[in-house]
Design a protein around this motif. Sequence first.
Motif, mmCIF file in Angstrom:
data_model
loop_
_atom_site.group_PDB
_atom_site.id
_atom_site.type_symbol
_atom_site.label_atom_id
_atom_site.label_comp_id
_atom_site.label_asym_id
_atom_site.label_seq_id
_atom_site.Cartn_x
_atom_site.Cartn_y
_atom_site.Cartn_z
ATOM 1 N N ALA A 1 0.839 -1.207 0.000
ATOM 2 C CA ALA A 1 0.000 0.000 0.000
ATOM 3 C C ALA A 1 0.874 1.256 0.000
ATOM 4 N N GLU A 2 1.941 1.235 0.797
ATOM 5 C CA GLU A 2 2.823 2.411 0.884
ATOM 6 C C GLU A 2 3.486 2.677 -0.473
ATOM 7 N N GLN A 3 3.924 1.572 -1.096
ATOM 8 C CA GLN A 3 4.577 1.742 -2.404
ATOM 9 C C GLN A 3 3.593 2.283 -3.437
ATOM 10 N N LEU A 4 2.332 1.787 -3.351
ATOM 11 C CA LEU A 4 1.324 2.278 -4.306
ATOM 12 C C LEU A 4 1.092 3.771 -4.117
ATOM 13 N N LEU A 5 0.982 4.164 -2.851
ATOM 14 C CA LEU A 5 0.778 5.587 -2.552
ATOM 15 C C LEU A 5 1.947 6.415 -3.069
ATOM 16 N N ALA A 6 3.157 5.874 -2.835
ATOM 17 C CA ALA A 6 4.350 6.613 -3.242
ATOM 18 C C ALA A 6 4.417 6.776 -4.762
ATOM 19 N N ALA A 7 3.851 5.774 -5.473
ATOM 20 C CA ALA A 7 3.936 5.826 -6.940
ATOM 21 C C ALA A 7 2.845 6.685 -7.562
ATOM 22 N N MET A 8 1.892 7.131 -6.731
ATOM 23 C CA MET A 8 0.793 7.935 -7.286
ATOM 24 C C MET A 8 1.244 9.343 -7.616
ATOM 25 N N LYS A 9 0.404 10.034 -8.401
ATOM 26 C CA LYS A 9 0.628 11.454 -8.613
ATOM 27 C C LYS A 9 0.403 12.158 -7.269
ATOM 28 N N PRO A 10 1.156 13.210 -6.998
ATOM 29 C CA PRO A 10 1.013 13.884 -5.693
ATOM 30 C C PRO A 10 -0.433 14.246 -5.378
ATOM 31 N N LYS A 11 -1.200 14.628 -6.422
ATOM 32 C CA LYS A 11 -2.575 15.046 -6.188
ATOM 33 C C LYS A 11 -3.430 13.878 -5.680
ATOM 34 N N GLY A 12 -3.184 12.698 -6.240
ATOM 35 C CA GLY A 12 -3.938 11.514 -5.819
ATOM 36 C C GLY A 12 -3.648 11.211 -4.364
ATOM 37 N N ARG A 13 -2.369 11.181 -4.060
ATOM 38 C CA ARG A 13 -1.933 10.872 -2.692
ATOM 39 C C ARG A 13 -2.521 11.912 -1.732
ATOM 40 N N TYR A 14 -2.431 13.156 -2.113
ATOM 41 C CA TYR A 14 -2.882 14.253 -1.251
ATOM 42 C C TYR A 14 -4.382 14.134 -0.988
ATOM 43 N N ASN A 15 -5.143 13.891 -2.062
ATOM 44 C CA ASN A 15 -6.593 13.850 -1.896
ATOM 45 C C ASN A 15 -7.067 12.634 -1.112
ATOM 46 N N ILE A 16 -6.357 11.525 -1.265
ATOM 47 C CA ILE A 16 -6.711 10.344 -0.462
ATOM 48 C C ILE A 16 -6.549 10.699 1.016
ATOM 49 N N ARG A 17 -5.446 11.341 1.327
ATOM 50 C CA ARG A 17 -5.176 11.698 2.733
ATOM 51 C C ARG A 17 -6.128 12.795 3.212
ATOM 52 N N LEU A 18 -6.430 13.708 2.292
ATOM 53 C CA LEU A 18 -7.337 14.795 2.643
ATOM 54 C C LEU A 18 -8.711 14.243 3.035
ATOM 55 N N ALA A 19 -9.200 13.308 2.224
ATOM 56 C CA ALA A 19 -10.504 12.702 2.516
ATOM 57 C C ALA A 19 -10.474 12.040 3.891
ATOM 58 N N ALA A 20 -9.372 11.320 4.163
ATOM 59 C CA ALA A 20 -9.264 10.634 5.462
ATOM 60 C C ALA A 20 -9.217 11.649 6.596
ATOM 61 N N ARG A 21 -8.432 12.714 6.398
ATOM 62 C CA ARG A 21 -8.302 13.731 7.445
ATOM 63 C C ARG A 21 -9.633 14.400 7.734
ATOM 64 N N ARG A 22 -10.423 14.569 6.673
ATOM 65 C CA ARG A 22 -11.701 15.250 6.868
ATOM 66 C C ARG A 22 -12.764 14.324 7.443
#
Lengths: 342, 817
Positions: A155-176
């Motif tokens: 999962a970490e590697q997948l996140l790392a390989a994503m575009k920054p926007k994808g990674r950011y928005n996944i985390r943003l949704a979780a944070r919210r």
Amino acid sequence: MYVAILPQLSVSSELGQKWEALVQANPAGGVMQSLAWGQFKQQRGLNVVHFGLFAATDQLIGGMLCTIPAQSGVGSNLIAADGPILPWHDQALARQGLRLLREAAEHHASAYGAVGLRIEPRLERPASNLLRDWRRAPVDMLARETLYLDLRPSAEQLLAAMKPKGRYNIRLAARRGVTVRISHDLADIPLFYRLMDEAGERDDFYVEPIDHFNDLLATLAPLGYAHLLFAEYAGQTLGTLLLITYGQRAVYQYGGISNQLREQMAGYALQWAAIQQAQRLGCTSYDFYGFEPTGDPHHPFAGFSRFKRAFGGQAIALIGAYDYYFTEQLADVIIRAVRELA
Amino acid sequence: MTIVLDQRSDQSLAVYIDGDLQFDSRDEGVYHELLALPALALAQARRPKRQLRALICGGGDGFVARELLKSSAIKQIDLVDYDPTILDLAQNEWPELNQHALTNPRLKLHICDAVQFVDLAAQAADEYDLIICDFTVPRDQAGARLHSIDWYQQLAYILHPQGLIAVNAASPSQTPVAYWMMYNSIRTADLNPKPYRFALPSFTEAGYGDDWGFFIGSRRALRPREFDHLALAEPREFLHDIEQLKRAFAFPAALAEKRTTAQPTKLASDALLHSLFAPTWDEASGTDWTSLDFVHDPAPLPKPHTSPTLVPSAVQQALQADQGLDESQVFEQVVQVMPALRAEQTRSMVREFIANPLRFLNSLDLRSLVEALLRRSRELPRKLVTELRLLRRHLQRTWENPQLLLSRGLRIVSVIALVIILANLLHPDTTYAKGDTSPGSGATSSQSMVRTNSPYDVVQAPPSTVAGRGFASSTYGRGPVDEYGTYIPTTRRYRYYGSYYGGSSYRNYNRNQRPSEDPNEGGALYRLTPETDILANGEIVIILTDQAYLLLADQVMTVVDAEDGLPIVFLQRDEALIWRTHRELDRQRRGLDGSVKAKQDWIDWVSWAGFVPWRNDDQAELNNIVQTRGTLDQAIKSLGSIPANQPAIRVAPTAGGFQLFSSVWMNAEGSLAILEQPDGSKAYLNKTGWFRDAALTQPLSEPYPDEFRTKVLVPFLTKQTTEYEAIKKRIEADLTSAKSDLSLLNSDKTEYTSIQTSYGPSDIVDYGTTEIRVDEALRRTNDDIARTQQLIQILNDQLSSLPKQNDAAKKFLQSLK
């Protein structure tokens, strides 16, 4: 090699298990060749015709599961989406197998009111010359241009390989505080459908009738192949996703985001949850089901391709669907039509 | 069969069978009281002292039984439903709703097929005083037989001459032909039906039409006065009195007129299904026809439709009535009238699906088909055989583009395309298919309002009524709504100064008189095109970039800073843009007019007939449509004078220049932007200054609008160059794919050629999955090569016609940064 029409196989029968194993091992196959899919299509009022390809030793080595409308007074096509199941890597063997399957379909065509056969194996372009006597179909049953995400990394590697926007928005949704609920409950279908309907109206695409999804979930969920995901936030459901997992492949088949609270990035939360669910179930590839790779802003896939691009993955161009019309059967129907018009 | 129970938070229950709403507990009473009680009351009135025997066909939910059991005159009810699941649910999931009707001792349940039950009853010479048919609307042939003449004849046989029959039918306004077909089938069976209809909010919400229709009939025709003193069973929740009931029998005369041509159907006919699948949204309104004006309907009874047809009758008619049209026009008409072949298909879906008939012709080997048909020429009319021979000649020469074949005026080509289309439409999966196979998708042009060289040319008829829920009170005002009533969620916000941007403001602004108050702020009220919004005050704005929009007005156009609402520059009105915008506004305004009328008619009828639940919502929706329509009026007014005719396409003010958007150009070298100013003069702008002349020798006295560079030109050109790159990449990808196909074909050709040279033309080779003579394989391969080369040619043309503008834009962008 020879072809025989198989009876309706149960997943627990020996032949049924053999078929499922063949479909799951074949990279050009998919869930639409599974016995469960056949059962689902039967419930939708279609006839299912299962052609088995056997080696001279009577061992099942391939075949195709076709659907055709039950009351085909006019003549329709036998359709084998995600199939046929053939040793595509061995050109000579595949050619012989496909020829036998086509001949068998033509031989039995009249019994099913068929005028042609449509196949759509998940093979990458360019199409091999063994399809030379076939023609590109007017429509593809699967998304021909798509995006595969390799699920073997962590999962970490997948996140790392994503575009920054994808990674950011996944985390943003979780944070919210957006959470994702996974359901296999038929009672969730109306909710799923309401969201799909809203998205269909907004984004201008056709959604199958609700009973399509009822039958699909009722057949595939008990086997662990179909999963409904819901993104929830502060007591509201913001979006939904229908995930199909079968063999090595997970397919994001449907999804819809509500018009409410779009800034909560529910779409990202849903995709990420679906990717993780697919990983947990042992899938090695995630099909985003439709993707425009070049960024052409006028392409019908343009809108959602921008979204999907954020998750990384590899653009795939499949050969699409191919048709073979049975000339004599087709001529029959044309003559009937001409007489009606006379 | 799938049954879904949707228990809502307000404790109401909606039940769906196979996706179709069966009932919604909030208003099922309207439906069931209307279906059961009038027939019950008439049966009682005709034979007052008799204990009645009733038959309910379908109705496994128990609601019709509940209504009939309100009367003590009912001695016995036979309820026939083939589905044990629904009966089980009715007894265990909603027994309170049907008041335990299914376990009432006066009721006997029969779990079997209604046709079989009625056959047996007929054989046993059974007789009923009352028969109620409460089937779901047919979705297949098995369901359609329950509206056939044959079925009603069987029912007539077991119905007492004075007995009553009531039938659940369809929506008269949404599927008028199907409704009247059912009517005429009942008439043909001598059951003397009287049509009536009512409003059911849950059905309307589910998209089943604004009204819902039933029939009531009897072997001895009903006399209007029989309705005068009916005693309807009690208690009742929705059906207030006889006057209200009588009003339910009123129809617009134009709608009732359709019964004169709707064919009754025999058992094997599929015509009813075709009509049910093809809603036509009848817009007739009024209450000027009622079946309570006569005993026997004087309208002619059309001949029955008897057997399934391959070509739907509407298409047959289109193909037969082709006087004065060429073949491609005939085919266009076929596309327009093609009905849905399956319950889940909609007419627009079908129309979209077959809009491009070429893709269907491309999917088959036309040459072998023509040979096969010619082998059976004795079965074909002489004219078509001649056509086939002609077609064979065309096909023999070389591979021919199907486009040309369609335009050659051969009827046989249309018939072949039609059969292939029907084969595709019949399969339920194809209309939902995920992709289509059009090559070279990179060539799609953007439908931009602000480019004169790509006018907004696709003019469609406005929708007859808004289908979306965007005007409903729950969504209206939260974001723009389009002409279909679709609410469009958006983050676009506008800051603007209302009346500040007219011609006089332009002069004031140039005299440095700036507004002192804060700008208005808000979202748009209406979306005219994807990039054009109408604001609440009727201003028309077109998005240029994320930071700037173009505001249209009567004397000037203003490029406005989206952040502070202040003008960045004023431009000369682009009359072509004004003309296009007005055409679009006017078209959409006419659409809203239609919606207003339809909604108002419906509200009038509903309130006149006394069915009023949820009317406030409708009224609010109507008010919102009217308000939006008023805003479109304001928008049109804000445009000032409109050119009478479409203005000519503008030419660039400098040789070889390119238009960026209305009244703004770029020179061929990509070194200057040229702005057409309100007074007709030009301003030449680069990174550092703006001038009266292209040689940049006479600076303009007004301050240089740097925001035009940073907020308009740079983002605009950035987006444009990125898009060009993407389109180019797309075409290149398609080209690569076509070239690899070609290279495979060429290597096949080499192989076949060498086989032919060594072993002669009759040697047998593999061609795909067929074995054929090598000369034939070679011929087909050459055809494929010709087809692929043509595709490559098209893609190359597209690639080379990608304007040089891109290079200039890139260069200019570089210089501006």
